[in-house]
Design a protein around this motif. Structure first.
Motif, short mmCIF file in Angstrom:
data_model
loop_
_atom_site.label_atom_id
_atom_site.label_comp_id
_atom_site.label_asym_id
_atom_site.label_seq_id
_atom_site.Cartn_x
_atom_site.Cartn_y
_atom_site.Cartn_z
N MET A 137 0.84 -1.20 0.00
CA MET A 137 0.00 0.00 0.00
C MET A 137 0.88 1.25 0.00
O MET A 137 1.88 1.32 0.72
CB MET A 137 -0.92 0.01 1.23
CG MET A 137 -1.86 1.20 1.28
SD MET A 137 -2.98 1.10 2.69
CE MET A 137 -3.88 2.63 2.50
N THR A 138 0.51 2.23 -0.82
CA THR A 138 1.28 3.47 -0.92
C THR A 138 0.51 4.63 -0.31
O THR A 138 -0.70 4.76 -0.50
CB THR A 138 1.59 3.79 -2.40
OG1 THR A 138 2.36 2.72 -2.96
CG2 THR A 138 2.39 5.07 -2.51
N VAL A 139 1.21 5.46 0.45
CA VAL A 139 0.62 6.66 1.05
C VAL A 139 0.99 7.85 0.17
O VAL A 139 2.14 8.00 -0.23
CB VAL A 139 1.15 6.88 2.48
CG1 VAL A 139 0.55 8.14 3.08
CG2 VAL A 139 0.85 5.67 3.35
N GLY A 144 15.95 2.05 5.93
CA GLY A 144 15.37 0.72 5.83
C GLY A 144 15.01 0.31 4.42
O GLY A 144 14.42 -0.75 4.21
N GLY A 145 15.33 1.12 3.44
CA GLY A 145 15.04 0.80 2.06
C GLY A 145 13.63 1.13 1.61
O GLY A 145 13.18 0.67 0.56
N GLU A 146 12.90 1.94 2.39
CA GLU A 146 11.55 2.33 2.00
C GLU A 146 11.58 3.22 0.76
O GLU A 146 12.37 4.16 0.67
CB GLU A 146 10.85 3.07 3.15
CG GLU A 146 9.43 3.52 2.80
CD GLU A 146 8.69 4.12 3.97
OE1 GLU A 146 7.56 4.60 3.76
OE2 GLU A 146 9.22 4.09 5.10
N ARG A 147 10.70 2.94 -0.17
CA ARG A 147 10.64 3.71 -1.41
C ARG A 147 9.81 4.99 -1.21
O ARG A 147 8.82 4.99 -0.49
CB ARG A 147 10.00 2.88 -2.53
CG ARG A 147 10.79 1.66 -2.94
CD ARG A 147 10.04 0.87 -4.00
NE ARG A 147 10.77 -0.29 -4.48
CZ ARG A 147 10.76 -1.48 -3.91
NH1 ARG A 147 10.03 -1.67 -2.81
NH2 ARG A 147 11.46 -2.47 -4.41
N ALA A 148 10.24 6.05 -1.88
CA ALA A 148 9.52 7.32 -1.80
C ALA A 148 9.77 8.11 -3.07
O ALA A 148 10.74 7.87 -3.80
CB ALA A 148 9.96 8.12 -0.58
N LEU A 206 3.65 20.14 -3.63
CA LEU A 206 4.44 18.93 -3.80
C LEU A 206 3.57 17.70 -3.57
O LEU A 206 2.79 17.66 -2.61
CB LEU A 206 5.59 18.90 -2.79
CG LEU A 206 6.74 19.89 -3.00
CD1 LEU A 206 7.64 19.91 -1.77
CD2 LEU A 206 7.54 19.56 -4.25
N VAL A 207 3.69 16.73 -4.43
CA VAL A 207 3.01 15.45 -4.27
C VAL A 207 4.04 14.45 -3.77
O VAL A 207 5.01 14.15 -4.47
CB VAL A 207 2.37 14.98 -5.58
CG1 VAL A 207 1.67 13.63 -5.36
CG2 VAL A 207 1.40 16.01 -6.12
N LEU A 208 3.83 13.95 -2.57
CA LEU A 208 4.77 13.03 -1.95
C LEU A 208 4.16 11.64 -1.88
O LEU A 208 2.99 11.49 -1.52
CB LEU A 208 5.13 13.49 -0.53
CG LEU A 208 5.54 14.95 -0.36
CD1 LEU A 208 5.90 15.22 1.10
CD2 LEU A 208 6.69 15.31 -1.28
N ARG A 209 4.95 10.63 -2.17
CA ARG A 209 4.49 9.24 -2.08
C ARG A 209 5.54 8.43 -1.33
O ARG A 209 6.74 8.62 -1.52
CB ARG A 209 4.28 8.64 -3.47
CG ARG A 209 3.25 9.36 -4.32
CD ARG A 209 3.03 8.65 -5.63
NE ARG A 209 2.36 7.37 -5.44
CZ ARG A 209 2.17 6.48 -6.42
NH1 ARG A 209 2.60 6.71 -7.64
NH2 ARG A 209 1.53 5.36 -6.16
N ALA A 210 5.09 7.55 -0.47
CA ALA A 210 5.99 6.66 0.28
C ALA A 210 5.21 5.42 0.67
O ALA A 210 3.98 5.35 0.53
CB ALA A 210 6.54 7.37 1.51
N ASP A 211 5.94 4.44 1.18
CA ASP A 211 5.29 3.20 1.59
C ASP A 211 4.49 3.37 2.88
O ASP A 211 3.53 2.64 3.11
CB ASP A 211 6.34 2.10 1.80
CG ASP A 211 7.02 1.70 0.49
OD1 ASP A 211 6.43 1.94 -0.58
OD2 ASP A 211 8.14 1.16 0.54
N THR A 212 4.90 4.34 3.72
CA THR A 212 4.25 4.53 5.02
C THR A 212 4.10 6.01 5.32
O THR A 212 4.74 6.86 4.68
CB THR A 212 5.07 3.89 6.15
OG1 THR A 212 6.33 4.57 6.26
CG2 THR A 212 5.33 2.40 5.88
N THR A 213 3.29 6.32 6.32
CA THR A 213 3.16 7.70 6.78
C THR A 213 4.48 8.22 7.34
O THR A 213 4.84 9.38 7.14
CB THR A 213 2.06 7.81 7.86
OG1 THR A 213 0.82 7.35 7.31
CG2 THR A 213 1.89 9.24 8.33
#
Length: 294
Positions: free
Chosen positions: A1-3, A40-44, A54-61
């Motif tokens: 899931m992507t935030v 930890g290698g989380e993608r953003a 700005l539109v920000l996307r990441a795996d977690t909040t």
């Protein structure tokens, strides 16, 4: 899931200007999108709308919050822009580059590596060493590698890091520091305590503290004193070859904004926006070298 979050940066902000030269093994800026790996290698990823949001996307909040820090989106530098709008050195860079903010490293350890690797050599040489070390020591996720932590370097002997181009003295300093304390703790210390802890280490001087301060801690109040590119720029500004202490004197005029002033001087000089004295062929050669190094 992507935030996904859409945010409005505090003050003038240009992702294109800020991320233009921010690519390294942990992140890429292409086609208006900054793609990166976080702790930890989380993608953003981040992109900017024409209205400045700005539109920000990441795996977690938590990843969104990390990305906000990396971008410096919440650190309004309007007071800097207003205070030095008429400064003889910064008026040009401020007029044309006012949305520029330094993109930070996702970990303090990464900034420390960058500071140690680039001491007393050109930016290009330092980045080449940094890239080799990151690819050799950290986790690969797709085309990128995860930002380093102290454990990534502490598990190596200095001689092993030396094989990737890091001089023996610098390799020894990096391994010793990463084994003796966690650089990530510096973000939780008061500024004076953080600087004192860094300066206690052999091989860490004002230049290294400036790099860690600006890129790792996201602070603007310490300039990158003695940076080779800055030395060349300041020499062209002064019309004579300057010493590291001269760069400290030039940056001191900017007080609590010395670190950001350094960033604007470097970016502005590379675009011909900083007035440089031309008092002979040697200074002209230094001006060319400074632009190449910026």
């Amino acid at each position: 899931m992507t935030v996904e979050r859409t945010i409005r940066p505090c003050g003038p902000y240009s992702l294109a200007l800020s991320a233009r030269r921010a690519s390294d093994p942990t992140r890429r800026f292409a086609n208006g999108v900054l793609t990166c790996l976080l702790v930890g290698g989380e993608r953003a990823a981040a992109r900017q709308h024409p209205d400045g949001s700005l539109v920000l996307r990441a795996d977690t909040t938590a990843g969104i919050e990390q990305l906000r820090f990396v971008l410096g989106a919440d650190d309004d530098h309007t007071p800097f822009l207003e205070r030095f709008a008429d400064d003889e050195l910064l008026s040009g860079p401020i007029r044309y580059l006012k949305g520029l903010r330094p993109v930070r490293t996702a970990t303090v350890t990464h900034a420390l590596l960058r500071a140690i690797a680039s001491q007393l050599i050109t930016m290009r040489e330092g980045r080449s060493i940094e890239w080799r070390l990151l690819h050799a020591t950290t986790q690969r996720v797709g085309r990128l590698v995860a930002p380093p932590l102290a454990c990534d370097f502490a598990r190596y002997a200095p001689a092993e890091l030396h094989r990737f181009g890091l001089p023996a003295r610098k390799a020894t300093a990096l391994v010793r520091i990463c084994r003796s304390f966690d650089p990530e703790r510096l973000r939780r210390l008061p500024p004076d305590a953080a600087a004192e802890r860094l300066e206690r280490e052999r091989g860490i001087g004002p230049y290294s503290v400036g790099v860690v301060w600006t890129e790792g801690l996201g602070r603007f109040d310490r300039g990158i004193v003695g940076d080779l590119g800055l030395l060349k720029i300041c020499s062209a500004i002064e019309g004579r070859w300057v010493e590291p202490e001269d760069t400290r004197r030039i940056l001191a005029r900017y007080g609590e904004w010395a670190g950001l002033a350094c960033v604007y001087l470097m970016a502005g000089a590379s675009r011909g926006l900083v007035p440089l004295k031309l008092n002979g062929p040697e200074v002209r050669r230094e001006r060319i070298r400074a632009r190449r190094a910026a």
